[in-house]
Design an enzyme around this catalytic site. Structure first.
Site, PDB file in Angstrom:
ATOM      1  N   SER A   1       0.859  -1.189   0.000  1.00 14.70           N
ATOM      2  CA  SER A   1       0.000   0.000   0.000  1.00 14.70           C
ATOM      3  C   SER A   1       0.892   1.235   0.000  1.00 14.70           C
ATOM      4  CB  SER A   1      -0.963  -0.026   1.184  1.00 14.70           C
ATOM      5  OG  SER A   1      -2.004   0.905   1.017  1.00 14.70           O
TER       6      SER A   1
ATOM      7  N   HIS B   1      -6.767  -6.260  -0.732  1.00 15.51           N
ATOM      8  CA  HIS B   1      -5.715  -5.262  -0.540  1.00 15.51           C
ATOM      9  C   HIS B   1      -4.667  -5.738   0.467  1.00 15.51           C
ATOM     10  CE1 HIS B   1      -3.757  -1.430  -0.623  1.00 15.51           C
ATOM     11  NE2 HIS B   1      -3.970  -1.219   0.658  1.00 15.51           N
TER      12      HIS B   1
ATOM     13  N   ASP C   1     -16.150 -17.358 -13.649  1.00 13.12           N
ATOM     14  CA  ASP C   1     -15.232 -18.188 -12.869  1.00 13.12           C
ATOM     15  C   ASP C   1     -14.520 -19.222 -13.735  1.00 13.12           C
ATOM     16  OD1 ASP C   1     -13.888 -19.623 -10.967  1.00 13.12           O
ATOM     17  OD2 ASP C   1     -15.648 -20.317  -9.889  1.00 13.12           O
TER      18      ASP C   1
ATOM     19  N   ASP D   1     -13.520 -22.587  -9.490  1.00 10.59           N
ATOM     20  CA  ASP D   1     -12.895 -22.732  -8.176  1.00 10.59           C
ATOM     21  C   ASP D   1     -13.136 -21.541  -7.258  1.00 10.59           C
ATOM     22  OD1 ASP D   1     -11.439 -20.924  -9.606  1.00 10.59           O
ATOM     23  OD2 ASP D   1      -9.486 -21.853  -9.272  1.00 10.59           O
TER      24      ASP D   1
ATOM     25  N   ASP E   1      -8.118  -6.389  -5.174  1.00 13.30           N
ATOM     26  CA  ASP E   1      -7.830  -5.229  -4.326  1.00 13.30           C
ATOM     27  C   ASP E   1      -8.973  -4.220  -4.412  1.00 13.30           C
ATOM     28  OD1 ASP E   1      -6.761  -2.883  -3.109  1.00 13.30           O
ATOM     29  OD2 ASP E   1      -4.744  -3.581  -3.565  1.00 13.30           O
TER      30      ASP E   1
ATOM     31  N   ASP F   1     -10.915 -19.635 -16.919  1.00  9.89           N
ATOM     32  CA  ASP F   1      -9.570 -20.209 -16.881  1.00  9.89           C
ATOM     33  C   ASP F   1      -9.600 -21.733 -16.926  1.00  9.89           C
ATOM     34  OD1 ASP F   1     -10.514 -20.838 -14.364  1.00  9.89           O
ATOM     35  OD2 ASP F   1      -9.248 -19.389 -13.323  1.00  9.89           O
TER      36      ASP F   1
END
Length: 517
Positions: free
Chosen positions: A153, A416, A223, A230, A378, A226
């Site tokens: 950060s 984050h 989802d 999962d 994030d 790819d």
């Protein structure tokens, strides 16, 4: 090696650009993996520093850790580095700083104190490195062989700032989710998070109770892109979710769908700040698809609540956007979302608070190694900002040159600096050390989750793909896959020129004011 108490007698005059006062030196054993000498002091005018010196087993490594937010607290926080073996066994000397001010997270510490602003911008980290290395050298009778920085950060911004402004301070830097675009991040980005979700009466349109509904719909749509369902999206840039598909039909229970206004808010929060003509006032995509459960940072549970994004934006707009004029009465409604307002707001503070210079030639020439990392989920700092910086780095210095000293890791499902639905605990510092000390380029890192899931993460643009055998919760069953056609990052936004070299300044304090070139 000198005794711990003897550190207080050191003459540190001339070590840095201001006097150093050491206030305490104490041997600590409780709760530590090994005894260490903790030294506390101040680098004038107000940079509190904490240095930890292992009593036994020092490996001639020095690790400096960064802060978060607007700092103001000099507590060593190893964060992701806690899993690094030299950190875990207490064999590295380390230090940190509060960056020149104490407490007051609302930014009011900056009002009328230009030196505190410079210490927060870049000086605090630098003078801490100089002072800590001098103490280490005196204590052990030899200097550090290798110096590292790790932070996330604002700590990520601090690491990049060191590489850009003080390239000789550290041999290796791990910069996570860097707030290097701070002047935009803490103004238009966070203000948009709030204002894009308010109606004409100032009431919130979307409340947090709808976030699980939205998240489930996003996963249902994206989802499996790819090849594996999962619960996490490996590359959200491939997701083409349309929140309008959740709009309520006649007679539908409103708890199971979105109103037209709520769906529009979801789209605005995803896309990010724009002006009336649609010109982007922050990098493309403010919040990735798949991160919706983390949006409680700026989507309240109920009317009347003040969300964190509002506090982030007001702290900066009131006390840091204009270095010489505090505006404690500033409200988010005072911020205009126009191109003219953009430049008026983010300059001049970007010239010394942002860390966006993509020319790291001096850092590279000194043998420096940089590992950037960011979680795709994030909710605070967009991973697109880090991608934009990485792309600017490669465009400025050449892709092959950058590949020899810098890598980027993007962690699916991580929020984050940690948390989130994806694996979020990993060792990023050991790969930096290996690269610096043995020339071994970092390959995959393995991230873990408390559920027991482990996944490999490879240097961007390579991603992990399931090999089709064994548990999908075991990193051993995944292989590296580099897309034949990489996803192109959309770099078209108003502030793109900020990723350039030459406009950064070294302000001076004159008669109580910050003077910029």
């Amino acid at each position: 090696m000198m005794g711990c108490a003897d550190v207080l007698g050191l003459d540190l005059g001339g070590v840095t650009d201001a006097p150093v006062t050491l206030r305490s030196a104490t041997v600590v054993t409780a709760g530590a993996p090994a005894p260490y000498c903790e030294v506390r002091g101040t680098v004038a005018p107000a940079n509190t520093i904490v240095v930890r010196l292992p009593v036994d087993g020092w490996t001639q490594r020095y690790v400096q850790t960064g802060c978060g937010g607007l700092c103001g607290n000099a507590n060593i926080n190893y964060g992701q580095a806690a899993t690094c073996p030299p950190i875990a066994d207490g064999t590295v000397a380390s230090a940190t700083t509060d960056m020149g001010h104490q407490g007051r997270p609302d930014g009011s510490w900056a009002a009328g104190d230009p030196q505190a602003q410079l210490d927060f911008a870049y000086r605090g980290v630098h003078v801490t490195a100089e002072t800590a290395k001098a103490i280490i050298t005196a204590f052990y009778g030899r200097s550090p062989a290798y110096s590292y920085f790790t932070g996330c950060s604002d700590g990520g911004r601090e690491g990049l700032m060191a590489a850009q402004r003080f390239p000789g301070d550290f041999d290796g830097i791990a910069a996570g989710a860097p707030a290097n675009n701070m002047a935009v991040q803490n103004t238009f980005h966070h203000a948009w998070n709030v204002l894009a979700n308010r109606d004409a009466d100032g009431e919130y349109i979307l409340l947090a109770g709808k976030l699980p509904l939205i998240h489930a719909a996003v996963l249902a749509a994206c989802d499996k892109l790819d090849g594996l369902r999962d619960g996490q999206i490996d590359d959200p840039r491939l997701c083409r979710f349309d929140p309008a598909r959740l709009r309520c039909h006649a007679g539908q229970d409103p708890a199971t769908c979105l109103s037209a206004a709520e769906a529009a808010v979801v789209r605005r929060l995803h896309d990010g700040a724009v002006d009336a003509r649609g010109r982007r006032l922050e990098p493309a995509v403010s919040h990735e698809w798949g991160s919706e459960l983390e949006w409680t940072l700026f989507v309240p549970a109920a009317q009347g609540q003040t969300v964190a994004s509002e506090n982030f934006a007001l702290s900066y707009l009131r006390y840091l956007a204009d270095p010489n004029e505090a505006r404690p009465g500033y409200q988010l409604s005072d911020l205009s979302f126009t191109v003219e307002s953009f430049w008026r707001t983010v300059l001049p503070s970007s010239t010394y608070l942002a860390a966006m210079d993509p020319d790291l030639s001096a850092f590279r020439r000194g043998g420096g190694k940089l590992l950037l990392w960011h979680g795709w989920n994030d909710q605070h700092i967009s991973p697109r900002s880090t991608l934009a910086y990485y792309d600017a780095l490669r465009a400025t210095m050449g892709a092959s040159t950058v590949d020899r000293f810098a890598k980027l890791y993007l962690l699916p499902g991580m929020a984050h600096c940690g948390g989130g639905e994806g694996p979020n605990t990993f060792d990023i510092l050991t790969p930096v050390m290996a690269w610096v000390e043995s020339g071994r380029p970092p390959a995959r890192i393995v991230a873990a989750k408390t559920t027991g899931r482990t996944r490999p993460v490879y240097p961007y643009p390579t991603v992990a793909r399931y090999d089709g055998t064994g548990s999908t919760d075991d990193a051993a069953n995944f292989v590296a896959h580099t897309p034949r056609v990489p996803v192109r990052n959309d770099l078209d936004w108003v502030g793109r020129p900020l990723y350039s070299h030459g406009y950064q300044t070294w302000p001076r304090v004159v008669d109580g004011r910050l003077v910029l070139r």
